[in-house]
Design a protein around this motif. Structure first.
Motif, PDB file in Angstrom:
ATOM      1  N   ASP A  94     -12.499 -23.989 -35.924  1.00 12.90           N
ATOM      2  CA  ASP A  94     -13.346 -23.848 -34.734  1.00 12.90           C
ATOM      3  C   ASP A  94     -14.389 -24.960 -34.683  1.00 12.90           C
ATOM      4  O   ASP A  94     -14.653 -25.522 -33.621  1.00 12.90           O
ATOM      5  CB  ASP A  94     -14.050 -22.484 -34.745  1.00 12.90           C
ATOM      6  CG  ASP A  94     -13.142 -21.372 -34.240  1.00 12.90           C
ATOM      7  OD1 ASP A  94     -12.096 -21.701 -33.646  1.00 12.90           O
ATOM      8  OD2 ASP A  94     -13.470 -20.196 -34.439  1.00 12.90           O
ATOM      9  N   ALA A  95     -14.974 -25.264 -35.840  1.00 18.00           N
ATOM     10  CA  ALA A  95     -15.986 -26.322 -35.881  1.00 18.00           C
ATOM     11  C   ALA A  95     -15.373 -27.635 -35.410  1.00 18.00           C
ATOM     12  O   ALA A  95     -15.959 -28.356 -34.604  1.00 18.00           O
ATOM     13  CB  ALA A  95     -16.551 -26.463 -37.289  1.00 18.00           C
ATOM     14  N   ALA A  96     -14.174 -27.940 -35.888  1.00 18.46           N
ATOM     15  CA  ALA A  96     -13.517 -29.185 -35.486  1.00 18.46           C
ATOM     16  C   ALA A  96     -13.243 -29.205 -33.983  1.00 18.46           C
ATOM     17  O   ALA A  96     -13.376 -30.234 -33.332  1.00 18.46           O
ATOM     18  CB  ALA A  96     -12.211 -29.360 -36.260  1.00 18.46           C
ATOM     19  N   ARG A  97     -12.893 -28.041 -33.437  1.00 21.65           N
ATOM     20  CA  ARG A  97     -12.649 -27.980 -31.985  1.00 21.65           C
ATOM     21  C   ARG A  97     -13.937 -28.260 -31.224  1.00 21.65           C
ATOM     22  O   ARG A  97     -13.939 -29.026 -30.263  1.00 21.65           O
ATOM     23  CB  ARG A  97     -12.107 -26.602 -31.596  1.00 21.65           C
ATOM     24  CG  ARG A  97     -10.695 -26.377 -32.072  1.00 21.65           C
ATOM     25  CD  ARG A  97     -10.129 -25.026 -31.610  1.00 21.65           C
ATOM     26  NE  ARG A  97      -8.852 -24.825 -32.262  1.00 21.65           N
ATOM     27  CZ  ARG A  97      -8.658 -23.958 -33.250  1.00 21.65           C
ATOM     28  NH1 ARG A  97      -9.631 -23.167 -33.657  1.00 21.65           N
ATOM     29  NH2 ARG A  97      -7.479 -23.873 -33.823  1.00 21.65           N
ATOM     30  N   THR A  98     -15.062 -27.647 -31.672  1.00 24.74           N
ATOM     31  CA  THR A  98     -16.312 -27.892 -30.947  1.00 24.74           C
ATOM     32  C   THR A  98     -16.728 -29.359 -31.085  1.00 24.74           C
ATOM     33  O   THR A  98     -17.472 -29.862 -30.275  1.00 24.74           O
ATOM     34  CB  THR A  98     -17.483 -27.011 -31.440  1.00 24.74           C
ATOM     35  OG1 THR A  98     -17.814 -27.378 -32.782  1.00 24.74           O
ATOM     36  CG2 THR A  98     -17.150 -25.542 -31.385  1.00 24.74           C
ATOM     37  N   LEU A  99     -16.223 -30.041 -32.128  1.00 23.93           N
ATOM     38  CA  LEU A  99     -16.573 -31.452 -32.311  1.00 23.93           C
ATOM     39  C   LEU A  99     -15.582 -32.368 -31.581  1.00 23.93           C
ATOM     40  O   LEU A  99     -15.458 -33.548 -31.905  1.00 23.93           O
ATOM     41  CB  LEU A  99     -16.625 -31.786 -33.802  1.00 23.93           C
ATOM     42  CG  LEU A  99     -17.750 -31.053 -34.564  1.00 23.93           C
ATOM     43  CD1 LEU A  99     -17.595 -31.202 -36.054  1.00 23.93           C
ATOM     44  CD2 LEU A  99     -19.118 -31.540 -34.114  1.00 23.93           C
ATOM     45  N   GLY A 100     -14.853 -31.805 -30.638  1.00 28.41           N
ATOM     46  CA  GLY A 100     -14.054 -32.622 -29.739  1.00 28.41           C
ATOM     47  C   GLY A 100     -12.628 -32.904 -30.176  1.00 28.41           C
ATOM     48  O   GLY A 100     -12.012 -33.830 -29.654  1.00 28.41           O
ATOM     49  N   HIS A 101     -12.099 -32.148 -31.127  1.00 31.57           N
ATOM     50  CA  HIS A 101     -10.758 -32.435 -31.614  1.00 31.57           C
ATOM     51  C   HIS A 101      -9.675 -31.608 -30.926  1.00 31.57           C
ATOM     52  O   HIS A 101      -9.879 -30.451 -30.598  1.00 31.57           O
ATOM     53  CB  HIS A 101     -10.700 -32.197 -33.127  1.00 31.57           C
ATOM     54  CG  HIS A 101     -11.263 -33.350 -33.911  1.00 31.57           C
ATOM     55  ND1 HIS A 101     -12.475 -33.918 -33.592  1.00 31.57           N
ATOM     56  CD2 HIS A 101     -10.772 -34.052 -34.955  1.00 31.57           C
ATOM     57  CE1 HIS A 101     -12.702 -34.914 -34.437  1.00 31.57           C
ATOM     58  NE2 HIS A 101     -11.692 -35.011 -35.271  1.00 31.57           N
ATOM     59  N   THR A 102      -8.502 -32.248 -30.742  1.00 32.68           N
ATOM     60  CA  THR A 102      -7.357 -31.535 -30.182  1.00 32.68           C
ATOM     61  C   THR A 102      -6.727 -30.681 -31.287  1.00 32.68           C
ATOM     62  O   THR A 102      -7.039 -30.860 -32.463  1.00 32.68           O
ATOM     63  CB  THR A 102      -6.289 -32.510 -29.671  1.00 32.68           C
ATOM     64  OG1 THR A 102      -5.834 -33.273 -30.798  1.00 32.68           O
ATOM     65  CG2 THR A 102      -6.852 -33.465 -28.640  1.00 32.68           C
ATOM     66  N   GLN A 113      -5.182 -32.775 -33.975  1.00 30.93           N
ATOM     67  CA  GLN A 113      -6.208 -33.390 -34.844  1.00 30.93           C
ATOM     68  C   GLN A 113      -6.819 -32.357 -35.781  1.00 30.93           C
ATOM     69  O   GLN A 113      -7.089 -32.651 -36.950  1.00 30.93           O
ATOM     70  CB  GLN A 113      -7.310 -34.012 -33.989  1.00 30.93           C
ATOM     71  CG  GLN A 113      -6.877 -35.281 -33.256  1.00 30.93           C
ATOM     72  CD  GLN A 113      -7.943 -35.750 -32.290  1.00 30.93           C
ATOM     73  OE1 GLN A 113      -8.510 -34.955 -31.544  1.00 30.93           O
ATOM     74  NE2 GLN A 113      -8.215 -37.046 -32.294  1.00 30.93           N
ATOM     75  N   ARG A 126      -6.604 -33.054 -39.666  1.00 36.64           N
ATOM     76  CA  ARG A 126      -7.833 -33.438 -40.359  1.00 36.64           C
ATOM     77  C   ARG A 126      -8.542 -32.286 -41.071  1.00 36.64           C
ATOM     78  O   ARG A 126      -9.411 -32.517 -41.894  1.00 36.64           O
ATOM     79  CB  ARG A 126      -8.813 -34.099 -39.373  1.00 36.64           C
ATOM     80  CG  ARG A 126      -8.235 -35.358 -38.754  1.00 36.64           C
ATOM     81  CD  ARG A 126      -9.284 -36.125 -37.989  1.00 36.64           C
ATOM     82  NE  ARG A 126     -10.310 -36.672 -38.860  1.00 36.64           N
ATOM     83  CZ  ARG A 126     -11.473 -37.147 -38.430  1.00 36.64           C
ATOM     84  NH1 ARG A 126     -11.752 -37.106 -37.156  1.00 36.64           N
ATOM     85  NH2 ARG A 126     -12.354 -37.634 -39.279  1.00 36.64           N
TER      86      ARG A 126
END
Lengths: 224, 382
Positions: free
Chosen positions: A122-130, A133, A137
Motif C-alpha cells: 500500500d505504501a508503494a502504491r501511495t508513492l506512485g507505483h503501478t 512496480q 520493487r
C-alpha cells in the motif's frame, strides 16, 4: 567393468535447470495470483496446481502423453514449430519435471508472498507505483528468501523425476535416459557399481539442496 | 482545500475477511458505519477519537486504500472519488503523502533508498540529490545508509515524513505519527511538522488520540465517535472545554460526575451542584451560573490538572471549591501522577512526582482539594 556413462547425470542436471527456470517464473506468477488476488475458483486453481504432488506418477504421465502426444494440443503446436514430435525428447522430460515441481514452487512462494505485510505494498502504491512496480520493487524482494528456497526445491525435485518422465520421454540411452531412469536400468541389469555411483551423487545433491533450503527458511525474513 | 464526504458500511463477516480493514474497526463487533463529511483547508486538521472510531479508515478512503460505497472526495477542482459518477482515481494518481501508523518503511531498503523510492522516474543523480536534501532537511542524513531496523524511532519517523514529501504530494495523511515515540522525540517531530505546515501549506490530516498533540498542532479538530464526527472546531475549544461527555472522557477529563442543581444565585453568579456519590454520600460544588434550573440533573466535568491538593485547609484563596477528603490511591501514569481523593465522590487530581514527595502524599492521608468555579463545566449528556 564398463566405463561410467556420465550422460544421464548431465541430462538430469540440464533438465532440472531448464525446468527450474520455467517453474519459478510460472510458479511465482501463480503464487502471487493465489496470495494477492481474489477471484472465483481461486482455491480450485490451487488444488489443480497442487495435484501432481499426490497423483500417481503414471497418472500424471498419462495426462501428459495425451496433451503432449501427436494428437494433443501442446504436441501439435511443438511439431508445427520445430518439425519433430515432442514426446520421447529431452524437452518432454523438462515438461514432466516442471509439472512435478510446480506445486512445490507455488506452495512455497505463496506462503512467502502472503507473509509480506500488505502495508508495504500500500505504501508503494501511495508513492506512485503501478501494480507491476509494486510487485517488482516491494513484494518480490521481501519474499525473495522464500522464492529462492522454492527454486532450490524445484531443482531438487526436477533432478529426480522418474515416473512421468519415463512415460513421456522414454528411456533412450544417450537421448532421454535421465539419471533416475539410468539407476533403475542399472539395478535391473545388475550394474550395481554404476547404480550406487549415481545413487550417491543424487543423494548428496538432494541433501545439499535441502540443507540450504532449510537454512534459508530459518534465517528469518525482513518482516519480523 | 480537501473535501471529504463518505459513507462506508462493514458487516461483521466483511470486517473479518478484509485484512486491510481489520485493524481499524476492531471495536466494531456488529458491523460498523463510517459516515463523515468535512472540508480540510491547508493546515493541520486533527482527526481525534478512540481507536475504532473510523479515523484511519477516513485516511485510507482519501488515499484510495479503502473504497467507500458512497460519497465524494476532492482536492481543489480535482475529483479523487465520486460514487455517483463512478470515478475512483487509482491510488498512485492521488498524490497523497501517507505516513502509516507503523511507518511502513521498506525493510529491505536503506533510509536513502526509501526516500528515493517515489522518485524512480528521475535520473539516478537527481534522485539521489533530492533524497539527500530531504534527509538533511529532517536532520537524518547520517542515517541514510542504514536499514530501517537499524535506526531509532524518531529517525525512522523523520525518514517516513521525508519519503512522503518526496512524492510531491498535494496533501499529507499522518496516522498517529508520534504514538511510538518518547516525549523528547515527539517535540522534535512536532517542530518539524510545524515547519512543513508553514512552508508547504498542504491540507494535513492528522490522526491522533493524544490531546496534547491535538492542542500543539491542530488548527482545527474533528472529533470522531463510532464512525461519525460529533464535534468540530478549534482544538483548544472542542478539547479544552468539551461540551460532550464522550469528548470529555476522550480528552482526558477524569472528573465527570452526575448531580443536581441545589441552588442557583444570580447575585453571586454561581450555582451549587450536589453530586451523588456511590454510597449515598454527597458533595457540593460551586459552578458558574448557567441556563439550567434548580433541581435539574446535570453532568459536570473538571480536568484533573485543574485540581490542586493542599495538606492544610487553605485560607485567603479565591477558589470557591475547597473540599476536605482523604487520599484513596496514588497511580503513576507516565510522567504524571494521579491522586484519587474521596470526598463524597472520588476526585482525581494530577500532580507532579515532586509534589507527591514534598507534601508526603500517601493513601489514607487527609487532604484538601481545591479548584476554581470556572474549572467546572456542564456537559451535554449524550
Amino acid at each position: 567393468m564398463r566405463e561410467i556413462d556420465w550422460f544421464p547425470l548431465w541430462l538430469s542436471l540440464r533438465v532440472a535447470l531448464v525446468s527450474t527456470v520455467i517453474v519459478v517464473f510460472a510458479g511465482v506468477a501463480l503464487a502471487w495470483l493465489l496470495a494477492r488476488q481474489r477471484f472465483f475458483g481461486r482455491e480450485a486453481l490451487d488444488a489443480i496446481v497442487t495435484l501432481p504432488l499426490v497423483l500417481p506418477p503414471t497418472v500424471l504421465g498419462y495426462y501428459l502423453l495425451v496433451v503432449l502426444g501427436r494428437g494433443g494440443p501442446a504436441g501439435r503446436l511443438f511439431e508445427s514449430l520445430t518439425g519433430h514430435q515432442l514426446v520421447f525428447t529431452w524437452q518432454a522430460a523438462v515438461v514432466a519435471a516442471s509439472v512435478g515441481a510446480l506445486p512445490l514452487v507455488v506452495k512455497t512462494s505463496r506462503a512467502a508472498i502472503a507473509s509480506v505485510d500488505c502495508v508495504y505494498e500500500d505504501a508503494a502504491r501511495t508513492l506512485g507505483h503501478t501494480e507491476w512496480q509494486v510487485f517488482r520493487r516491494v513484494t518480490l524482494p521481501l519474499a525473495s528468501r522464500g522464492i529462492v528456497a522454492a527454486a532450490m526445491l524445484a531443482f531438487a525435485r526436477s533432478l529426480g523425476d522418474f515416473g512421468a518422465t519415463l512415460m513421456v520421454a522414454g528411456d533412450i540411452p544417450g537421448r532421454t535416459q535421465t539419471a533416475s531412469i539410468a539407476i533403475y536400468d542399472a539395478a535391473q541389469s545388475g550394474h550395481d557399481r554404476y547404480a550406487v555411483t549415481l545413487v550417491l551423487i543424487l543423494s548428496a545433491l538432494a541433501f545439499a539442496l535441502m540443507y540450504a533450503t532449510n537454512r534459508l527458511s530459518s534465517a528469518g525474513t525482513f518482516n519480523e | 482545500m480537501l473535501n471529504v464526504k463518505i459513507r462506508k458500511t462493514f458487516g461483521k463477516q466483511f470486517v473479518e475477511g478484509d485484512s486491510a480493514m481489520r485493524e481499524n474497526v476492531e471495536g466494531a463487533k456488529d458491523g460498523f458505519v463510517l459516515d463523515v463529511d468535512f472540508a480540510a483547508a491547508p493546515g493541520v486538521t486533527i482527526l481525534f477519537g478512540a481507536s475504532g472510531s473510523g479515523k484511519t479508515l477516513t485516511l485510507k478512503s482519501v488515499a484510495g486504500l479503502a473504497r467507500p460505497e458512497a460519497g465524494i472526495i476532492s482536492v481543489g477542482e480535482e475529483i479523487l472519488f465520486d460514487s455517483t459518477r463512478r470515478v475512483s482515481l487509482p491510488i498512485r494518481e492521488r498524490r497523497v503523502g501517507y505516513v502509516f501508523q507503523h511507518l511502513a518503511l521498506f525493510p529491505h531498503l536503506s533510509a536513502l533508498a526509501n526516500v528515493e523510492f517515489p522518485l524512480s522516474d528521475l535520473p539516478r543523480r537527481e534522485r539521489r540529490e533530492r533524497a539527500l536534501a530531504l534527509l538533511q532537511n529532517f536532520r537524518v542524513e547520517h542515517a541514510s545508509g542504514r536499514l530501517p531496523r537499524a535506526i531509532s524511532g524518531g529517525e525512522a519517523q523523520r525518514v517516513a515524513l521525508a519519503r512522503a514529501l518526496a512524492s510531491d504530494p498535494r496533501m499529507l495523511l499522518l496516522d498517529e505519527p508520534l504514538s511510538a515515540l518518547d516525549d523528547a522525540a515527539k517535540l522534535d517531530i512536532i517542530a518539524d511538522l510545524k515547519k512543513i505546515n508553514r512552508e508547504l501549506r498542504l491540507p494535513i490530516l492528522y490522526v491522533t488520540h493524544s490531546r496534547d498533540e491535538a492542542l500543539m498542532l491542530g488548527e482545527r479538530a474533528l472529533i470522531y465517535e463510532r464512525g461519525r464526527i460529533v464535534a468540530a472546531g478549534e482544538p483548544s475549544v472542542v478539547l479544552g472545554a468539551p461540551v460532550k461527555g464522550s469528548v470529555a472522557r476522550l480528552a482526558g477529563v477524569e472528573n465527570i460526575f452526575e448531580g443536581r442543581i441545589a441552588r442557583k444565585s444570580a447575585e453571586t453568579g454561581m450555582m451549587t451542584v450536589e453530586l451523588c456519590g456511590e454510597t449515598g454520600a454527597s458533595c457540593r460544588v460551586e459552578i458558574p451560573l448557567g441556563r439550567h434550573v434548580e433541581n435539574e440533573r446535570v453532568t459536570i466535568a473538571v480536568r484533573s490538572g485543574d485540581v490542586l491538593l493542599a495538606t492544610e485547609k487553605p485560607r485567603g484563596i479565591s477558589a470557591r471549591n475547597v473540599l476536605a477528603g482523604r487520599i484513596h490511591a496514588i497511580e503513576e501514569r507516565g510522567d504524571q501522577t494521579l491522586v484519587r481523593v474521596s470526598s463524597g465522590v472520588l476526585w482525581t487530581a494530577s500532580v507532579t512526582k515532586q509534589s507527591v514527595g514534598e507534601l508526603g502524599l500517601a493513601a489514607g492521608k487527609e487532604v484538601w482539594i481545591v479548584f476554581k468555579t470556572y474549572s467546572c463545566r456542564i456537559l451535554d449528556v449524550d
